[in-house]
Design an enzyme around this catalytic site. Sequence first.
Site, mmCIF file in Angstrom:
data_model
loop_
_atom_site.group_PDB
_atom_site.id
_atom_site.type_symbol
_atom_site.label_atom_id
_atom_site.label_comp_id
_atom_site.label_asym_id
_atom_site.label_seq_id
_atom_site.Cartn_x
_atom_site.Cartn_y
_atom_site.Cartn_z
ATOM 1 N N LYS A 42 27.092 62.930 38.152
ATOM 2 C CA LYS A 42 26.963 62.352 39.511
ATOM 3 C C LYS A 42 25.919 63.616 40.058
ATOM 4 O O LYS A 42 25.992 64.713 39.902
ATOM 5 C CB LYS A 42 28.054 62.391 40.276
ATOM 6 N N PRO A 55 40.933 62.497 42.281
ATOM 7 C CA PRO A 55 42.444 62.440 41.945
ATOM 8 C C PRO A 55 42.678 61.693 40.855
ATOM 9 O O PRO A 55 43.761 61.424 40.437
ATOM 10 C CB PRO A 55 42.418 61.339 43.064
ATOM 11 N N GLY A 56 41.800 61.421 39.962
ATOM 12 C CA GLY A 56 41.993 61.021 38.528
ATOM 13 C C GLY A 56 41.744 59.481 38.121
ATOM 14 O O GLY A 56 42.072 58.949 37.110
ATOM 15 N N ASP A 67 31.829 64.001 37.730
ATOM 16 C CA ASP A 67 31.851 63.535 38.935
ATOM 17 C C ASP A 67 32.218 64.609 40.143
ATOM 18 O O ASP A 67 32.582 64.439 41.301
ATOM 19 C CB ASP A 67 33.186 62.419 39.069
ATOM 20 N N TRP A 91 38.515 58.248 37.034
ATOM 21 C CA TRP A 91 37.855 58.175 35.864
ATOM 22 C C TRP A 91 38.401 58.454 34.690
ATOM 23 O O TRP A 91 38.495 57.897 33.747
ATOM 24 C CB TRP A 91 36.698 59.256 35.862
ATOM 25 N N ASP A 113 39.689 70.333 37.055
ATOM 26 C CA ASP A 113 39.433 70.510 38.564
ATOM 27 C C ASP A 113 39.810 71.756 39.399
ATOM 28 O O ASP A 113 41.001 72.310 38.782
ATOM 29 C CB ASP A 113 40.194 68.934 39.167
#
Length: 314
Positions: free
Chosen positions: A262, A94-95, A201, A97, A115
């Site tokens: 990740k 959702p933002g 991520d 990072w 995304d």
Amino acid sequence: MRVLARIAAPRNARPAIAAATATQHSTLAHVVLGSKRWASSNSRWKQRQGSDYYAREAKVQGLKSRAAFKLLEMDSKYKLFKRGQTVIDLGYAPGSWSQVALERTKPNGRVVGIDIIPAQPPKGVSTIQGNFLSPGVQQLVKDYLVEFAQRRNPSALEGSSSGEEDVITDRPSYIDTERAESIESDHEDNDGRLVDLVLSDMSAPWMQTSGFSSNTLSNPYSRMMNTSGMSFRDHAGSMDLCLAALQFASDTLKAGGHFVCKFYQGAEDKDLELKLKKMFAKVHREKPDSSRSESREAYFVALRRKGDATLPSS
């Protein structure tokens, strides 16, 4: 007539009604129990979120999610960010990072998020919605970076505090021409490598099963997946995404740039670590304190890309 009435009336009428009523009660009980199970699972998630220190802190600090603290921990340890950097955030929704990256690279930093899930980007973050695994989407990001680099330097007249009238000209000044030539030469020297830090991520989203008519960008959580419950599937999927991110970093990351991705731990992560060590001076495995202990997620933090190193062909 009374005899006929007695004959016409079925003797088992009352048991049949009782059986139907019992069936209805059974069906209703099944529905109620099912909803209770769902409510119980939902309440457990809410209870965990409510008692989670990082989730509460994220709300207090206006962060999109608790994941921001994972990146903050890694930055505190490895000094990933500097002012004016260009940062690519893969799987940004959702933002959180992107929020951290934008704050740490102020005032002249540039953060680009990609995304597949539509989400409202943080203010000041440029975003592209699309499947990052698509070559077309990756080329779109590269084209955007080149375009941004070409128009990054402001006009020489901007910010002038003199009392003289502004001079309008139909051709660039000598200073602007020199800057443009400098940028072009930088592009040739870097071979299109314009990124200082690549963050990934990413994880595979759930397939969309509802909400096709909804145009909102404010709630991507319905399709964001942490794990599927099958450890090998999660691990293999994360390896594919990490390799795609690393290939993109090989094409766009400057010499001396950093890479963070990740992954879910498993048998194949050592092969990925070896590839990272060929491209970067230092490679670390990280399990931030803010990462839940029961989760198998971890992060590779690769520092200082070697100038002539590229991703080895598999």
